[in-house]
Design an enzyme around this catalytic site. Structure first.
Site, PDB file in Angstrom:
ATOM      1  N   GLY A 186      -2.266  -2.275   0.953  1.00  0.00           N
ATOM      2  CA  GLY A 186      -1.349  -1.362   1.635  1.00  0.00           C
ATOM      3  C   GLY A 186      -0.515  -2.069   2.683  1.00  0.00           C
ATOM      4  O   GLY A 186       0.675  -1.772   2.852  1.00  0.00           O
ATOM      5  N   TRP A 205       2.131  -3.983   0.866  1.00  0.00           N
ATOM      6  CA  TRP A 205       3.183  -3.088   0.361  1.00  0.00           C
ATOM      7  C   TRP A 205       4.265  -2.886   1.416  1.00  0.00           C
ATOM      8  O   TRP A 205       5.450  -2.778   1.089  1.00  0.00           O
ATOM      9  CB  TRP A 205       2.567  -1.740  -0.018  1.00  0.00           C
ATOM     10  CG  TRP A 205       3.572  -0.722  -0.465  1.00  0.00           C
ATOM     11  CD1 TRP A 205       4.060  -0.532  -1.727  1.00  0.00           C
ATOM     12  CD2 TRP A 205       4.222   0.259   0.356  1.00  0.00           C
ATOM     13  NE1 TRP A 205       4.965   0.501  -1.746  1.00  0.00           N
ATOM     14  CE2 TRP A 205       5.090   1.001  -0.480  1.00  0.00           C
ATOM     15  CE3 TRP A 205       4.164   0.584   1.710  1.00  0.00           C
ATOM     16  CZ2 TRP A 205       5.882   2.050   0.000  1.00  0.00           C
ATOM     17  CZ3 TRP A 205       4.951   1.617   2.192  1.00  0.00           C
ATOM     18  CH2 TRP A 205       5.791   2.340   1.331  1.00  0.00           C
ATOM     19  N   HIS A 206       3.879  -2.863   2.691  1.00  0.00           N
ATOM     20  CA  HIS A 206       4.852  -2.613   3.744  1.00  0.00           C
ATOM     21  C   HIS A 206       5.793  -3.788   3.951  1.00  0.00           C
ATOM     22  O   HIS A 206       6.925  -3.588   4.413  1.00  0.00           O
ATOM     23  CB  HIS A 206       4.136  -2.297   5.063  1.00  0.00           C
ATOM     24  CG  HIS A 206       3.640  -0.894   5.157  1.00  0.00           C
ATOM     25  ND1 HIS A 206       2.436  -0.502   4.629  1.00  0.00           N
ATOM     26  CD2 HIS A 206       4.197   0.225   5.691  1.00  0.00           C
ATOM     27  CE1 HIS A 206       2.257   0.798   4.855  1.00  0.00           C
ATOM     28  NE2 HIS A 206       3.313   1.261   5.493  1.00  0.00           N
ATOM     29  N   GLY A 207       5.362  -4.996   3.666  1.00  0.00           N
ATOM     30  CA  GLY A 207       6.257  -6.121   3.882  1.00  0.00           C
ATOM     31  C   GLY A 207       5.620  -7.438   3.505  1.00  0.00           C
ATOM     32  O   GLY A 207       4.392  -7.561   3.396  1.00  0.00           O
TER      33      GLY A 207
END
Length: 526
Positions: A332, A335-337
């Protein structure tokens, strides 16, 4: 073309609503005609960000529809052929997921992977990472969930146009919510002209979201940027500046994301669609587990359904559960960066979730569990959870792990600080002398010593922080205001009244005046 831009608010949206209402009244088959209108509007909206991005999105849509059609083919009822068919469907799903992840890995992570490999090898490789297509993280997850639904026979492909609309609808394609076809399919079947109440509620949500974005997130974000940019440049803030900077970013992200969510849900209502809830007062959470049930709800549900549960969830003992939580949150974070800071942020949340689950398991059924439900203990839990979340946002926002360490060192008094010496207090000065020492404009005052870099000059940043805190913890959220709930008192609930109309009109006017300083939503970069 941002939701908060003049081009969207004064051109695209009015023309879209006009086309919507005219089509609903004049078409012989309104639902089918409105589906085509919404698809054209969505493709036009996305195309404004770049035609090359639109070509990629269309290619992904066509590819996934082909995979979905193949996955939806009937199986042989029994026998070896049927078993082989099931294995082939599993392989087809794996290939489809890989084909969806490949563009995401290339556009989002290739630069980070090449840079990390070069550092590991002690080399310098010239590589220019490709530009990140807007919304690719969101529509990739939407596609994967749709393919999984087709594989499980929960979703039936309904044509390329429907799949294109579901994927590219401009309410959610840029920054979510991460919708599922089961939530939106029947609504897309029953598209109709907008009713007066849906338009009124939709405008209310749009105005509230616009105000959160422009008046609060963008305003407080300037102070967060000043502190974090300084830390990224190696300039250590004072302890108070570091804490105020972290709080400023914590509130900026809250109101930026909450504002976008309100605007997306409001736009959906204007066109007769009810999008899933994605934000439910997360800073009122009494623990990290509850926080992830309130923050980015659709992402949390996706991670749970397509990572945590397939990994085994909590079915194989506590140690395996905590490992699954950690791995899920690590992914997760990625996924953000693309960066070590996002991986560290995900790892921290994985650890906190594991600790929170362990604590909940230990106190379940005890007197301590009952005591924690009472008001004083709940307030303490909310405060502790907020501090943990705030500390994690530091590494999330920092430009690098070194910048995060600079911030943490300052926050806990371990960093260098060169402050001007304070004069000895004048015992006879009384209140006037005390107030003089708090005057930030005086070079030898107490406030000048505590805030030496003048990141927080004047009264405005402190007023903004106070307003943000009051809204976060003392006011109902937007959904409670519109539809009621525990946090909304009856007299505060939205109603089609002169008072609400006046308030929303004033809020919209002030927001539009300040919207000229156009800034993107923070989640666009994720």
């Amino acid at each position: 073309m941002l939701f908060s831009s003049y081009a969207f608010l004064f051109c695209f949206l009015p023309l879209a609503l006009l086309a919507w209402q005219v089509t609903a009244r004049m078409a012989e088959r309104p639902a089918r005609a409105l589906e085509r209108v919404l698809l054209l509007l969505s493709l036009a909206f996305y195309g404004f960000w770049g035609l090359e991005f639109l070509v990629l999105l269309l290619g992904m849509i066509v590819m996934n529809h082909a995979f979905g059609t193949a996955l939806a083919a009937p199986e042989t009822p029994s026998g070896g052929v049927g078993a082989a068919r099931r294995r082939s469907r599993g392989g087809l799903l794996a290939a489809a997921v890989a084909c969806n992840l490949a563009p995401l890995l290339w556009f989002k992570y290739s630069g980070f992977l090449v840079e990390s490999a070069a550092r590991l090898c002690g080399a310098h490789w010239a590589f220019t990472p490709p530009g990140l297509p807007l919304g690719i993280s969101f529509y990739t997850f939407i596609q994967i969930a749709w393919l999984a639904g087709v594989y499980r026979r929960e979703v039936v492909p309904e044509g390329l146009a429907r799949h294109a609309l579901f994927t590219s609808c401009f309410f959610w394609v840029i920054s979510g919510p991460i919708v599922r076809y089961g939530q939106m399919g029947r609504q897309l079947d029953a598209l109709a002209g907008s009713g007066a109440e849906d338009l009124a509620r939709g405008f209310a949500l749009l105005a509230l979201g616009l105000g959160k974005k422009v008046l609060l997130a963008d305003s407080i974000g300037a102070y967060a940027d000043a502190v974090f940019n300084a830390a990224g440049a190696g300039i250590a803030p004072s302890p108070l500046e570091a804490w105020l900077g972290s709080l400023a970013y914590t509130f900026q992200l809250y109101f930026d994301f909450s504002g976008y969510t309100d605007m997306a849900l409001g736009l959906g209502l204007m066109f007769g669609l009810r999008l899933p809830e994605n934000f439910a007062s997360p800073y009122k959470a009494t623990g990290v587990v509850e926080f992830w049930r309130r923050w980015h709800i659709t992402l949390g549900a996706w991670l749970r359904d397509f990572l945590y549960i397939p990994l085994g969830g909590n079915r194989r003992g506590r140690v395996r559960q905590y490992g699954n939580l950690f791995l899920t949150m690590l992914i997760g974070g990625a996924w953000h960066g693309a960066g070590w800071t996002f991986l560290l942020w995900g790892a921290l949340h994985g650890l906190m979730l594991s600790v929170n689950h362990f604590f909940r398991a230990r106190v379940r059924g005890t007197r301590l569990e009952r005591a924690l439900t009472r008001a004083p203990a709940r307030i303490l839990c909310i405060a502790l959870t907020f501090v943990c979340i705030d500390l994690c946002w530091v590494v999330f926002r920092a430009a690098s792990p070194d910048a995060a360490l600079t911030m943490y060192a300052a926050m806990f008094g371990a960093g260098p600080a060169v402050w001007p010496p304070l004069p000895a207090p004048d015992a006879g000065a009384g209140l006037a002398g005390f107030l003089a020492r708090l005057d930030p404009s005086a070079p030898d005052s107490l406030m000048a010593a505590l805030l030496p870099n003048r990141f927080f000059a004047g009264w405005l940043p402190f007023a903004l922080l106070a307003v943000c805190a009051v809204i976060v913890w003392c006011c109902p959220n937007s959904r409670e205001l519109l539809y009621g709930g525990e946090g909304a008192r009856t007299r505060l609930r939205w109603r089609p009244s002169a008072a609400w109309a006046t308030g929303l009109a004033v809020l919209t006017f002030v927001s539009l005046v300040l919207a000229s300083r156009e800034t993107v939503f923070l989640y666009f970069q994720f």
